[in-house]
Scaffold this active site. Sequence first.
Site, PDB file in Angstrom:
ATOM      1  N   HIS A  36       0.852  -1.191   0.000  1.00  0.00           N
ATOM      2  CA  HIS A  36       0.000   0.000   0.000  1.00  0.00           C
ATOM      3  C   HIS A  36       0.885   1.238   0.000  1.00  0.00           C
ATOM      4  CE1 HIS A  36      -3.139   2.835   1.097  1.00  0.00           C
ATOM      5  NE2 HIS A  36      -3.971   1.919   0.649  1.00  0.00           N
ATOM      6  N   ASP A  67      -7.924  -5.340  -0.119  1.00  0.00           N
ATOM      7  CA  ASP A  67      -8.406  -6.185  -1.210  1.00  0.00           C
ATOM      8  C   ASP A  67      -8.011  -7.650  -1.072  1.00  0.00           C
ATOM      9  OD1 ASP A  67      -9.731  -4.218  -2.738  1.00  0.00           O
ATOM     10  OD2 ASP A  67      -7.806  -3.449  -3.418  1.00  0.00           O
TER      11      ASP A  67
HETATM   12  N1  CMC Z   1       4.231  -7.546  -4.937  1.00  0.00           N
HETATM   13  C1  CMC Z   1       5.556  -7.499  -5.121  1.00  0.00           C
HETATM   14  N2  CMC Z   1       6.311  -6.395  -4.944  1.00  0.00           N
HETATM   15  C2  CMC Z   1       5.698  -5.277  -4.582  1.00  0.00           C
HETATM   16  C3  CMC Z   1       4.301  -5.232  -4.371  1.00  0.00           C
HETATM   17  C4  CMC Z   1       3.571  -6.428  -4.564  1.00  0.00           C
HETATM   18  N3  CMC Z   1       2.243  -6.432  -4.372  1.00  0.00           N
HETATM   19  N4  CMC Z   1       3.930  -3.979  -4.012  1.00  0.00           N
HETATM   20  C5  CMC Z   1       5.053  -3.251  -4.001  1.00  0.00           C
HETATM   21  N5  CMC Z   1       6.129  -4.033  -4.337  1.00  0.00           N
HETATM   22  C6  CMC Z   1       7.540  -3.632  -4.358  1.00  0.00           C
HETATM   23  C7  CMC Z   1       7.862  -2.777  -5.572  1.00  0.00           C
HETATM   24  O1  CMC Z   1       8.278  -3.566  -6.661  1.00  0.00           O
HETATM   25  C8  CMC Z   1       8.941  -1.897  -5.031  1.00  0.00           C
HETATM   26  O2  CMC Z   1      10.125  -2.663  -4.955  1.00  0.00           O
HETATM   27  P1  CMC Z   1      11.568  -1.962  -5.190  1.00  0.00           P
HETATM   28  O3  CMC Z   1      11.722  -0.983  -4.072  1.00  0.00           O
HETATM   29  O4  CMC Z   1      12.539  -3.091  -5.155  1.00  0.00           O
HETATM   30  O5  CMC Z   1      11.494  -1.291  -6.530  1.00  0.00           O
HETATM   31  C9  CMC Z   1       8.520  -1.628  -3.580  1.00  0.00           C
HETATM   32  O6  CMC Z   1       7.751  -2.786  -3.227  1.00  0.00           O
HETATM   33  C10 CMC Z   1       7.696  -0.363  -3.398  1.00  0.00           C
HETATM   34  O7  CMC Z   1       6.570  -0.451  -4.279  1.00  0.00           O
HETATM   35  P2  CMC Z   1       5.961   0.754  -5.098  1.00  0.00           P
HETATM   36  O8  CMC Z   1       5.399   0.219  -6.378  1.00  0.00           O
HETATM   37  O9  CMC Z   1       6.963   1.862  -5.201  1.00  0.00           O
HETATM   38  O10 CMC Z   1       4.808   1.202  -4.127  1.00  0.00           O
HETATM   39  P3  CMC Z   1       3.596   2.153  -4.480  1.00  0.00           P
HETATM   40  O11 CMC Z   1       3.275   2.874  -3.251  1.00  0.00           O
HETATM   41  O12 CMC Z   1       3.897   2.962  -5.700  1.00  0.00           O
HETATM   42  O13 CMC Z   1       2.424   1.126  -4.884  1.00  0.00           O
HETATM   43  C11 CMC Z   1       0.639  -0.410  -4.659  1.00  0.00           C
HETATM   44  C12 CMC Z   1       1.444   0.702  -3.995  1.00  0.00           C
HETATM   45  C13 CMC Z   1      -0.581  -0.733  -3.808  1.00  0.00           C
HETATM   46  C14 CMC Z   1       0.135   0.076  -6.042  1.00  0.00           C
HETATM   47  C15 CMC Z   1       1.521  -1.665  -4.847  1.00  0.00           C
HETATM   48  O14 CMC Z   1       1.922  -2.144  -3.573  1.00  0.00           O
HETATM   49  C16 CMC Z   1       0.838  -2.783  -5.629  1.00  0.00           C
HETATM   50  O15 CMC Z   1       0.914  -2.784  -6.865  1.00  0.00           O
HETATM   51  N6  CMC Z   1       0.183  -3.751  -4.933  1.00  0.00           N
HETATM   52  C17 CMC Z   1      -0.577  -4.792  -5.605  1.00  0.00           C
HETATM   53  C18 CMC Z   1      -1.929  -4.253  -6.061  1.00  0.00           C
HETATM   54  C19 CMC Z   1      -2.874  -4.034  -4.899  1.00  0.00           C
HETATM   55  O16 CMC Z   1      -3.051  -4.887  -4.042  1.00  0.00           O
HETATM   56  N7  CMC Z   1      -3.563  -2.882  -4.910  1.00  0.00           N
HETATM   57  C20 CMC Z   1      -4.583  -2.527  -3.897  1.00  0.00           C
HETATM   58  C21 CMC Z   1      -4.159  -1.389  -3.047  1.00  0.00           C
HETATM   59  S1  CMC Z   1      -5.155  -1.138  -1.585  1.00  0.00           S
HETATM   60  C22 CMC Z   1      -6.752  -0.788  -2.113  1.00  0.00           C
HETATM   61  C23 CMC Z   1      -6.872   0.337  -3.071  1.00  0.00           C
HETATM   62  O17 CMC Z   1      -6.137   1.329  -3.043  1.00  0.00           O
HETATM   63  O18 CMC Z   1      -7.777   0.288  -3.882  1.00  0.00           O
END
Ligand code: CMC
Length: 438
Positions: A314, A372
């Site tokens: 998140h 989720d």
């Molecule tokens: N699986 C694997 N790696 C992950 C995941 C994941 N679900 N989420 C983040 N990472 C890694 C990412 O690759 C990055 O690694 P590194 O630092 O080595 O590059 C690090 O963790 C930080 O991630 P980020 O993409 O910079 O984080 P963000 O804040 O931009 O994204 C997120 C947040 C929710 C979009 C992301 O965690 C994600 O894609 N999660 C899976 C989709 C999901 O469950 N979404 C629902 C969110 S909660 C409800 C809502 O908002 O609707």
Amino acid sequence: MEAAAHMTQKTFTVTDPESGRSSALPVRSGTIGPAGLDISALHKDLGVFTYDPGYATTAAVESRITYIDGDAGVLLHRGYPIEQLAEHSTFMEVAYLLLIGELPTAKQLEEFIGNIRYHTMINEWLLRFFNGFHANAHPMAMVSGVVASMAAFYHDTMDIHNPRHREIFAHRIIAKLPTIAAAAHKHSLGQPFIYPQNSLDYASNLLNMMFAVPCEQYRLDPVASKALDLLFVLHADHEQNASTSTVRLAGSTGANPYAAISAGVSALWGPAHGGANEAVLVMLEQIGSVDNIPKYLAMAKDKSSHFRLMGFGHRVYKNFDPRAKIIREMCHKVLAALGRSDNPLFELALRLEEIALKDEYFLARKLYPNVDFYSGVIYSAIGIPRSMFTVMFAIARTVGWVANWQEMIADPGMRIGRPRQLYTGATRREYLDIRKRV
Ligand code: CMC
């Protein structure tokens, strides 16, 4: 108690090392949470913008609706903790709280529910719009299209500067979203549309519209209604997330509110946001068994695979998502109450969480299950098909979108949302006649 953000005595001074010019940036403080550095004079003083991809450190609005402390796993609506609302409240009461700012008295709540019930039907002309969609259209596509089309029906109550018009819009959209969602579902099945029943509560009415058929009596299960209502409470608002920010941005142009909400529905659909609940179920079915978990965890860690552990991570929560905790507990209770405690998908999700939370990759990045991760298990258990999961999220979040839209429009300082950019394209060049190009 609510209070407007105020300027503190503190300033941060930014100095351009080349020209020696400075800009003194004041600090604005809210009621709780980190203060915000007011950078609005920066461009005028120093000719530079701030650069913040994904708005990760940018507060673009002042808001009194929802507060999140991501490190402590705290979520407050109008000051009330989500755990207390989940235990004691209902979706209609939380909707009133988010929109009006205070918990209602019994009379106020009754009146509010009456107003919502008054608007549950949709215009028959609007109903015909569904006929333009293929049966295999994703319900989110139908919902976003039909919500945008609502603007064609209410010309006389769409003055965004008229508070009464805004109120009617709020009641209308909250009341009609379940009807539109159920109509989309019935369209996919090729079954006749079921009209709303105003004797039913909000969640039961939706379940009835989705699952009743004209030829048979449909028996509502109170366990399912209660579970759905609680899921709606947990999804009702979440501060300036991508879809809420989209609603604010679209609404800041003065666009009609149905257009703004439709934009929110579209933004919610993405798998990084509300689309994740559907994606989690797809993922769990793909993983299939506990033995396959290591393989999928390895894929999630491999940056070249494009696979992420859906329902994990998140932007704001870096400890745990309080909603996920509540939903996990809820899964145990709901599955037991439905006599389905031996749910293989839930078992797999629990094992996946356990294994991932021991893995250095997830620990180091503070990736925990989000709202989720477990919600789809409950939706499935109460019979809601996978393609409707994100629609359920949209129904609940409509309340948050409307509360944020109302707050923005009522703010006399509202300005059109218009981010800037760091341009990295070609510098100026002269047009070349097509015959001279190679
Ligand atoms: N699986 C694997 N790696 C992950 C995941 C994941 N679900 N989420 C983040 N990472 C890694 C990412 O690759 C990055 O690694 P590194 O630092 O080595 O590059 C690090 O963790 C930080 O991630 P980020 O993409 O910079 O984080 P963000 O804040 O931009 O994204 C997120 C947040 C929710 C979009 C992301 O965690 C994600 O894609 N999660 C899976 C989709 C999901 O469950 N979404 C629902 C969110 S909660 C409800 C809502 O908002 O609707």
